[in-house]
Write an enzyme that holds these catalytic residues in place. Structure first.
Site, mmCIF file in Angstrom:
data_model
loop_
_atom_site.group_PDB
_atom_site.id
_atom_site.type_symbol
_atom_site.label_atom_id
_atom_site.label_comp_id
_atom_site.label_asym_id
_atom_site.label_seq_id
_atom_site.Cartn_x
_atom_site.Cartn_y
_atom_site.Cartn_z
ATOM 1 N N TYR A 1 -31.388 17.749 25.388
ATOM 2 C CA TYR A 1 -30.678 17.559 24.106
ATOM 3 C C TYR A 1 -31.685 17.256 23.008
ATOM 4 O O TYR A 1 -32.409 16.261 23.103
ATOM 5 C CB TYR A 1 -29.707 16.405 24.302
ATOM 6 C CG TYR A 1 -28.893 15.905 23.137
ATOM 7 C CD1 TYR A 1 -28.528 16.700 22.059
ATOM 8 C CD2 TYR A 1 -28.419 14.595 23.159
ATOM 9 C CE1 TYR A 1 -27.738 16.188 21.036
ATOM 10 C CE2 TYR A 1 -27.623 14.087 22.157
ATOM 11 C CZ TYR A 1 -27.283 14.886 21.082
ATOM 12 O OH TYR A 1 -26.499 14.379 20.084
ATOM 13 N N ASP B 1 -22.478 17.715 10.602
ATOM 14 C CA ASP B 1 -22.229 18.529 11.799
ATOM 15 C C ASP B 1 -20.775 18.355 12.265
ATOM 16 O O ASP B 1 -20.056 19.338 12.410
ATOM 17 C CB ASP B 1 -23.200 18.110 12.907
ATOM 18 C CG ASP B 1 -23.041 18.956 14.160
ATOM 19 O OD1 ASP B 1 -22.830 20.169 14.022
ATOM 20 O OD2 ASP B 1 -23.145 18.405 15.264
#
Lengths: 702, 702
Positions: free
Chosen positions: B170, B268
């Site tokens: 990630y 986001d």
């Protein structure tokens, strides 16, 4: 040294209803982050207080029903039989140590956000909480009152079944019974609102019902707030609290007397910044005058003299403690044995409280690194195993909080010799000067305790006024080297908000200053108009603002954050801090970041509109932007490589505290403690795993 | 209705390295509040997505080591073998449903406060987090880099052992790999900083090592942020992201492409207030142009047309979802079956996100009341048992969020007849007018979904334009009565801060207004100068400030809180909201409370200095002080008593939603749903206990 006979009064047993408290030390309910969901952590932590001599230890506030769910905060719970099992472990362990176990039955009313249970709390009137954001209760009708009283009774029975000796019907910190008692929360026009008798009715009935349910088997305690400091609309001593004590005195076995509501409960869990030990004594003494039952109360008591006097003067029967019992679980034993100078005194910083306010983490303590580590790391605050590698000498470079703690614990673990090297004349590091900030004098206890302990340890020696370079460390002759050289405030405006220095920020110039330059270096602050930039958000910015404003400067305090000093909300210091800054005419500007600094001038921009500039006439600019580790010495040594170190006889090189990463003092003390506890582990630099006290699924697969 | 063939592309299988995704629906990593510590809640929640047709479901961010501990926030963890056991349950359940299981290996670097583990996180440079307050990392040397990469490898092996098919390295939301890649966080001068090649080195090496460790058994996914919207100092698409994709494309099986850092990750997880669906598509499409591997990405997609077009136009291969899969776990199945109008679309309110930001509670959803109730209450979003008392008629009074949900679920549970009585012409309650506030149009989906469902249910009927009094309810003929009459904003300034009305606050006067008067009643706002008092702290105050300022008023927004709209921090709406208010010249005044209101004038005081008054020229004052339940009808009925109700044939009287206590829409929907789910329980007014997924101690005593 033997105990002073005038303290003997602290060791007289006293009856609490059907139970006997073995002495006058009583850990009143306080949070630790364990709740009912981490049952081992809960039990071990409370049991350590019992082992340390406290006559009773209580849970934190203990929810009686899912309607009183404080998630994200952690409370104990007695919702069902599994909670009974989990809390019974705590009771059993307290009983093994001869202490009573208490549980504080709690229904939050308007203040329970119920984010886990998704229930709707009930309250006397439909007013949103003045503490929990966006939390509204249902206004109780008579059926609601009966049902909630039933919750108390059911929880009290579960408490008895778990083994608790003392059952509280908790009515302070603005929770439900206090809500009924207090006009601020109670706008009712029926027989549960209006007159004192009516406002007292809910609580009186509830105490009656709980007493009826378990009162022969358990002592019934009531925690009562005696003043909300809000005038007529708040709880008042003479109008509400004393009449209530008289009204139900026959039903109650123990009065636990404090002050405040919940929205400013720093008036009760007083930061040392604003209040000295024993601030609640006048209120506690008044209750003593009207009750026939014993009175316990807190006051951040750490002095045996003050405790004994509180009892002798008739203000208290029993010394209650939260924070002093966190800071030193063995406080009663140490007083009992006359080891007064071994007491690790609470400094009143409220870092413990901050973790409850944040919600979720275990509580921590600046003074006691073992707090909440009793179960998961197996740490005992007073017992230390001899290190397997004790036949080594250790050099600790830097006698700040981490270095002092590490040297002390290494000494207690029996290392052959521990030398604690310090560049200054005295040990303490940043804690030599932080206590000189306004109101923070008690924080010096971090140094005092360790200085006394280190003086007593024959294998630990402070080497003051000695600054070591890498070569000196290499040649020192210690097998293990611990670097604890601390950190410093950036001198160029480097900060986490922009990740860059600030143009014109250069603390070598007369008009640009750092906290150390002001507090240690004696650098003169030119002129009258001072701009303080606070990118830190804890105590440093506001403390310097207070100090400089008190000294007559015109202070503007800029922060890029949306609020000044947001962490001080969690330590309960913020309301009074803001009052003080307001009274000193400090100009607080939020969402502001410095763009540039010049002699006589600073320019800030709005963080949500970088084109929006403001010019400040500034004779001086104080930079509280970020800290950096003093890691040069460690780097130089480490970069020599393991072989080069070994050739000089050094088998272990570690760093701790701010030198590793700048942190709160509590974390630095922990870090030094942790390294010393694990100095004989396979890799002392890496913390050993800890027990997580969690549910584990059985693997069904092969 | 059959599926539109243009949507067939969404159901084509696709290879992800060694695995096959059965279709193009993929639940990317997102938090739900379960972590590894509530393993059943975690497994049941993810499995519901698999059952609903998602081809893959992932954990939230999953910590690889105690150094990356996000407490108070809840992450998954793969620290040890017990975590493997706990997460294996999720994998097994996903596999039972034919879905792939993904895990997002996470190391937070500067952003991990480690309040549980008390470790020190490591990062490329020693800068305090711009997200987590007071969190400082240790600056990594080469040994640190090797060690942390070792943590990734060990966690990846544990992930494989737990049964995960897809292992993420990630690197978005500003966590460690992105910190190395990005100049904002990376100030290094060695081979891990400076040039693109150097900034990419840590992440490249880590992906190599994870691939080497588990890459034959698991697919390797990388979540990458392609733009931080910070200019040169942030991550940039062309300079950083695309070259990185090209650099490691051969090592990666799946690219999960998004935007933003963590300090403003609302860029986001976009609130619908500021962004429409698919805002990330331009960035995702650019990555598609340079990679040979499949690309997944989110965009709050709820429209099958938009999804299919995103694939056909070559911007995405796989439709990623967090919030749309929360709002409707069965979205893929519904598209597959052509049941487009059954999709329960995400409204983009970010209440789900808010619970992660608060830290601790389970996530909740405004649209899907069953979210995170799959295990603990056994609720399935699409399956309903016939009520045991289905041979009763139900009258639901009030067609707001709670009433609509309750009527709909009662209908699905097969009650004989459900009448939904509504005073207005249309259903919706407050959700008829809240979506008219600036930017909140998508919130109308709360009404649209329920209107369509209710239209389909033969046993549920909306009775519009009908206001019932108690007598009408008594005579209606329904055995079960549910009152859902909502709440209203106080018209007299009553508020939780003072618990009293405000002198001069009287919304019957022309210059004093409530939100409903403005939004529904069409009351004219006199003059130009408007003072808004916001004691609420969520969306109402700032939304009205925006609306009135946009309409040309000079707006002053007062709040007694330290910040305006603090809850909007948790929903990620605050930064852009503050930008907007700033651009509209709204004057925000914090720590201010109104003392009195007169025509043309309002007087406020500083909450920390009540003597400090400020006079405001105010042609109008808008009161956003507190809400009160509309409980008159319920009270009148309940106060008749059970016998009187029974004599009219009424065997159950309940109230739900704001009528019980004013709450967020999500809680009102939940409340209506809960009552309908438990309408045949022994006491439907009281929620049944839920499974708490916790450790329980074995009782050692007899």
């Amino acid at each position: 040294m033997a105990r002073d006979p005038k303290h003997d009064v602290l060791f007289e047993p006293i009856r609490i209803g059907p139970k006997t408290l073995r002495n006058r030390f009583y850990q009143v309910p306080h949070c630790n982050g364990a709740g009912s969901e981490k049952p081992n952590a809960q039990a071990w932590n409370r049991a350590m207080r019992a082992e340390g001599g406290w006559g009773a230890s209580c849970t934190e506030y203990c929810s009686i029903h899912p309607e009183s769910d404080d998630t994200m905060r952690i409370s104990a719970r007695l919702w069902d039989e599994d909670d009974v099992r989990n809390l019974s472990l705590m009771c059993d362990k307290l009983h093994e140590h001869g202490a009573l176990a208490g549980v504080e039955l709690w229904y939050g009313g308007a203040h329970a956000p119920c984010m886990e249970s998704r229930c709707v709390p009930r309250a006397p009137s439909q007013l949103p909480s003045d503490f929990e954001h966006l939390t509204y209760p249902k206004e109780m009708d008579k059926d609601d009152i009966r049902e909630v009283q039933g919750f108390y009774v059911a929880a009290a029975r579960r408490a008895r079944s778990a083994g608790f000796d003392i059952v509280y019907v908790y009515g302070s910190h603005s929770y439900l019974p206090q809500q009924f008692l207090t006009p601020f929360y109670n706008k009712r026009t029926d027989e549960y609102g209006g007159s004192f008798e009516n406002r007292a009715r809910f609580w009186r009935e509830t105490i009656e019902q709980v007493r009826e349910a378990v009162g022969d088997d358990c002592a019934i305690a009531v925690r009562i707030s005696t003043d909300m400091f809000m005038g007529e609309i708040g709880t008042q001593l003479e109008r509400d609290a004393l009449p209530f004590v008289e009204l139900v005195d026959n039903l109650v076995d123990l009065w636990d007397v404090n002050v405040s509501g919940i929205s400013e409960w720093g008036e009760d869990a007083t930061p040392s910044r604003f209040y000295e030990s024993g601030r609640q004594l006048p209120w506690q003494g008044r209750v003593k005058q009207v009750t026939k039952k014993p009175v316990v109360g807190v006051g951040r008591f750490t002095s045996a003299d003050v405790m004994a006097e509180a009892i002798r003067s008739g203000k208290l029967d029993i010394i209650g403690a939260c924070r002093p019992s966190i800071s030193d679980p063995f406080l009663p034993t140490k007083i009992s044995e006359g080891r007064y100078d071994d007491i690790r005194e609470c400094i009143g910083c409220n870092i413990c409280v901050s973790r409850w306010e944040i919600g979720g983490p275990p509580a921590v303590c600046t003074q006691n690194a073992t707090f909440m580590e009793e179960y998961r790391r197996g740490w005992h605050p007073e017992k230390f195993t001899k290190a397997e590698n004790a036949d080594n000498d250790v050099l600790v470079v830097g006698a700040g909080p981490a270095g002092m703690e590490c040297a002390m614990i290494l000494g207690k673990r029996g290392m052959r010799r521990v030398h604690l090297l310090e560049a200054e004349k005295e040990m303490g590091g940043i804690m030599r000067w932080i206590p000189l900030l306004p109101g923070l004098g008690e924080w010096a206890r971090v140094v005092n305790y360790r200085k006394i302990q280190i003086d007593k340890l024959k294998n630990v020696e402070l080497i003051p006024s000695t600054r070591a370079d890498a070569n000196a460390v290499l040649k020192y002759g210690a097998e293990i080297v611990v670097i604890a050289t601390g950190a410093y405030w950036a001198t160029n405006g480097l900060n986490g908000a922009t990740s860059e220095p600030i143009p014109g920020a250069d603390a070598s110039l007369p008009h640009v200053l750092t906290p150390e330059q002001i507090m240690v270096g004696g650098k003169e602050i030119p002129g009258e108009r001072v701009v303080i930039l606070d990118n830190d958000g804890y105590f440093m910015g506001v403390s310097l603002a207070e100090k400089l404003a008190t000294e007559g400067k015109q202070v503007t305090l800029l922060t890029h954050l949306g609020e000044v000093a947001p962490y001080m909300k969690f330590t309960l210091e913020l309301p009074n801090m803001l009052r003080k800054l307001h009274s000193l005419h400090v100009n607080i500007v939020t969402h502001a970041m410095l763009q540039s600094i010049e002699p006589g001038r600073a320019v800030s921009y709005h963080v949500f509109d970088p084109e929006h500039l403001t010019e400040w006439d500034a004779d001086a600019v104080v930079l509280i932007t970020q800290r950096r580790s003093n890691e040069a010495l460690y780097r130089e040594l480490k970069d020599l490589g393991t072989d080069a170190l070994r050739s000089e006889g050094i088998i272990g090189l570690y760093r701790i505290g701010d030198c590793l990463a700048p942190r709160m003092v509590a974390d630095c003390v922990f870090d030094g403690h942790r390294l010393a506890r694990e100095i004989d582990s396979p890799d002392p630099a890496v913390p050993k795993p800890f027990l997580r006290d969690r549910k584990v699924i059985e693997l069904l697969r092969a």
